[in-house]
Design a protein around this motif. Structure first.
Motif, PDB file in Angstrom:
ATOM      1  N   GLY A 180      -8.604  13.061   4.454  1.00 19.13           N
ATOM      2  CA  GLY A 180      -9.401  11.906   4.859  1.00 19.13           C
ATOM      3  C   GLY A 180      -8.503  10.712   5.100  1.00 19.13           C
ATOM      4  N   LEU A 181      -8.838   9.919   6.104  1.00 12.47           N
ATOM      5  CA  LEU A 181      -8.047   8.744   6.458  1.00 12.47           C
ATOM      6  C   LEU A 181      -8.920   7.495   6.465  1.00 12.47           C
ATOM      7  N   ALA A 182      -8.331   6.397   6.034  1.00 10.90           N
ATOM      8  CA  ALA A 182      -8.965   5.083   6.139  1.00 10.90           C
ATOM      9  C   ALA A 182      -7.860   4.071   6.398  1.00 10.90           C
ATOM     10  N   VAL A 183      -8.166   3.053   7.178  1.00  9.92           N
ATOM     11  CA  VAL A 183      -7.179   2.029   7.519  1.00  9.92           C
ATOM     12  C   VAL A 183      -7.741   0.661   7.157  1.00  9.92           C
ATOM     13  N   SER A 184      -6.848  -0.244   6.801  1.00 10.14           N
ATOM     14  CA  SER A 184      -7.297  -1.605   6.498  1.00 10.14           C
ATOM     15  C   SER A 184      -7.553  -2.353   7.799  1.00 10.14           C
ATOM     16  N   ASP A 185      -8.378  -3.395   7.702  1.00 14.26           N
ATOM     17  CA  ASP A 185      -8.546  -4.284   8.847  1.00 14.26           C
ATOM     18  C   ASP A 185      -7.217  -5.033   9.035  1.00 14.26           C
ATOM     19  N   PRO A 186      -7.033  -5.749  10.147  1.00  8.57           N
ATOM     20  CA  PRO A 186      -5.746  -6.402  10.397  1.00  8.57           C
ATOM     21  C   PRO A 186      -5.323  -7.406   9.330  1.00  8.57           C
ATOM     22  N   PHE A 187      -6.267  -7.924   8.542  1.00  2.00           N
ATOM     23  CA  PHE A 187      -5.937  -8.936   7.540  1.00  2.00           C
ATOM     24  C   PHE A 187      -5.882  -8.380   6.128  1.00  2.00           C
ATOM     25  N   GLY A 188      -6.050  -7.074   5.988  1.00  2.00           N
ATOM     26  CA  GLY A 188      -5.927  -6.447   4.687  1.00  2.00           C
ATOM     27  C   GLY A 188      -7.051  -6.765   3.723  1.00  2.00           C
ATOM     28  N   ASN A 189      -8.258  -7.010   4.259  1.00  2.00           N
ATOM     29  CA  ASN A 189      -9.388  -7.349   3.394  1.00  2.00           C
ATOM     30  C   ASN A 189     -10.311  -6.181   3.092  1.00  2.00           C
ATOM     31  N   PHE A 190     -10.511  -5.302   4.070  1.00  2.00           N
ATOM     32  CA  PHE A 190     -11.447  -4.199   3.843  1.00  2.00           C
ATOM     33  C   PHE A 190     -10.984  -2.918   4.522  1.00  2.00           C
ATOM     34  N   ALA A 191     -11.511  -1.807   4.016  1.00  2.00           N
ATOM     35  CA  ALA A 191     -11.137  -0.480   4.494  1.00  2.00           C
ATOM     36  C   ALA A 191     -12.151   0.034   5.509  1.00  2.00           C
ATOM     37  N   VAL A 192     -11.651   0.706   6.529  1.00  2.00           N
ATOM     38  CA  VAL A 192     -12.477   1.309   7.569  1.00  2.00           C
ATOM     39  C   VAL A 192     -12.126   2.797   7.632  1.00  2.00           C
ATOM     40  N   GLY A 193     -13.133   3.654   7.543  1.00  2.00           N
ATOM     41  CA  GLY A 193     -12.892   5.090   7.613  1.00  2.00           C
ATOM     42  C   GLY A 193     -12.465   5.514   9.005  1.00  2.00           C
ATOM     43  N   LEU A 194     -11.531   6.438   9.057  1.00  2.00           N
ATOM     44  CA  LEU A 194     -11.078   7.034  10.318  1.00  2.00           C
ATOM     45  C   LEU A 194     -11.447   8.506  10.311  1.00  2.00           C
ATOM     46  N   GLU A 195     -10.904   9.233  11.259  1.00  2.00           N
ATOM     47  CA  GLU A 195     -11.188  10.662  11.352  1.00  2.00           C
ATOM     48  C   GLU A 195     -10.648  11.406  10.139  1.00  2.00           C
ATOM     49  N   THR A 196     -11.097  12.617   9.997  1.00  2.00           N
ATOM     50  CA  THR A 196     -10.597  13.514   8.967  1.00  2.00           C
ATOM     51  C   THR A 196      -9.722  14.550   9.655  1.00  2.00           C
ATOM     52  N   LEU A 197      -8.504  14.696   9.182  1.00  2.00           N
ATOM     53  CA  LEU A 197      -7.587  15.677   9.762  1.00  2.00           C
ATOM     54  C   LEU A 197      -7.761  17.015   9.059  1.00  2.00           C
ATOM     55  N   LEU A 218      -6.828  -2.509  -1.972  1.00  2.00           N
ATOM     56  CA  LEU A 218      -6.898  -3.850  -1.384  1.00  2.00           C
ATOM     57  C   LEU A 218      -7.476  -4.858  -2.379  1.00  2.00           C
ATOM     58  N   ASP A 219      -8.520  -4.449  -3.093  1.00  2.00           N
ATOM     59  CA  ASP A 219      -9.138  -5.347  -4.079  1.00  2.00           C
ATOM     60  C   ASP A 219      -8.160  -5.674  -5.200  1.00  2.00           C
ATOM     61  N   ARG A 220      -7.453  -4.657  -5.685  1.00  2.00           N
ATOM     62  CA  ARG A 220      -6.476  -4.884  -6.753  1.00  2.00           C
ATOM     63  C   ARG A 220      -5.367  -5.819  -6.278  1.00  2.00           C
ATOM     64  N   ARG A 221      -4.888  -5.590  -5.072  1.00  2.00           N
ATOM     65  CA  ARG A 221      -3.829  -6.444  -4.522  1.00  2.00           C
ATOM     66  C   ARG A 221      -4.313  -7.883  -4.368  1.00  2.00           C
ATOM     67  N   SER A 222      -5.554  -8.045  -3.930  1.00  2.00           N
ATOM     68  CA  SER A 222      -6.128  -9.371  -3.766  1.00  2.00           C
ATOM     69  C   SER A 222      -6.227 -10.093  -5.113  1.00  2.00           C
ATOM     70  N   ARG A 223      -6.673  -9.362  -6.154  1.00  2.00           N
ATOM     71  CA  ARG A 223      -6.764  -9.972  -7.498  1.00  2.00           C
ATOM     72  C   ARG A 223      -5.378 -10.378  -7.990  1.00  2.00           C
ATOM     73  N   GLU A 224      -4.391  -9.512  -7.768  1.00  2.00           N
ATOM     74  CA  GLU A 224      -3.027  -9.817  -8.217  1.00  2.00           C
ATOM     75  C   GLU A 224      -2.459 -11.023  -7.469  1.00  2.00           C
ATOM     76  N   ASP A 225      -2.731 -11.106  -6.165  1.00  2.00           N
ATOM     77  CA  ASP A 225      -2.268 -12.250  -5.385  1.00  2.00           C
ATOM     78  C   ASP A 225      -2.929 -13.534  -5.862  1.00  2.00           C
ATOM     79  N   GLY A 226      -4.225 -13.460  -6.202  1.00  2.00           N
ATOM     80  CA  GLY A 226      -4.960 -14.640  -6.665  1.00  2.00           C
ATOM     81  C   GLY A 226      -4.572 -15.075  -8.056  1.00  2.00           C
ATOM     82  N   ALA A 227      -4.056 -14.131  -8.865  1.00  2.00           N
ATOM     83  CA  ALA A 227      -3.691 -14.467 -10.247  1.00  2.00           C
ATOM     84  C   ALA A 227      -2.341 -15.151 -10.338  1.00  2.00           C
ATOM     85  N   GLY A 228      -1.542 -15.024  -9.276  1.00  2.00           N
ATOM     86  CA  GLY A 228      -0.174 -15.556  -9.331  1.00  2.00           C
ATOM     87  C   GLY A 228      -0.133 -16.909  -8.826  1.00  2.00           C
TER      88      GLY A 228
END
Length: 151
Positions: A23-40, A141-151
């Motif tokens: 299964g594949l998913a890619v982030s939006d260009p700003f790294g805020n949310f995940a979008v599902g892609l095709e399944t290989l 992405l959520d974890r990274r966002s929390r870590e960025d906000g905590a610093g």
């Protein structure tokens, strides 16, 4: 580049490595949310790596997130070792950093979500891996966002 890529620096691709499908998913260009892609369909490792490389080029991916199948008690078994080995192959062949993320319950959550959405059982198999990759990436992405906000 140094450090983890910020959204505009490139997208992140998540991989849920199943027995038969990836299964594949890619982030939006700003790294805020995940979008599902095709399944290989899972093929020979290097054919699979080439297909993943094509997706990376198409979406401008600068980092990969790969599910690490950890047992419920936190130990790692043969599947985790397989994911660790595949991460090394991806890094070597694609030249992209790979972050391994605990994927416990992502497939269960994906199956439950598809059931709740009324997706036909015949379509669920192909969508579960994609959904698991999407959950995996969104957690990252959520974890990274929390870590960025905590610093």
């Amino acid at each position: 580049m140094g450090g983890e890529p910020a959204g505009p620096d490139g997208r992140i691709l998540a991989l849920d490595l199943g027995r038969k499908r990836v299964g594949l998913a890619v982030s939006d260009p700003f790294g805020n949310f995940a979008v599902g892609l095709e399944t290989l369909i899972r093929t020979q490792k290097f054919d699979l790596v080439a297909a993943i490389g094509t997706v990376c080029e198409e979406y401008g991916v600068t980092r990969l997130v790969l599910g690490l199948p950890v047992n419920m008690n936190g130990t790692e078994g043969p599947k985790a070792l397989e994911s660790r080995d595949f991460a090394k192959i991806l890094e070597a062949e694609l030249g992209l950093p790979v972050t391994l993320i605990d994927e416990r319950l992502t497939s269960v959550i994906a199956q439950q979500t598809l059931r709740e959405q009324g997706v036909q059982p015949s379509r669920r198999k192909e969508l579960v891996d994609q959904g698991a990759a999407k959950i995996l990436l969104q957690n990252y992405l959520d974890r990274r966002s929390r870590e960025d906000g905590a610093g």
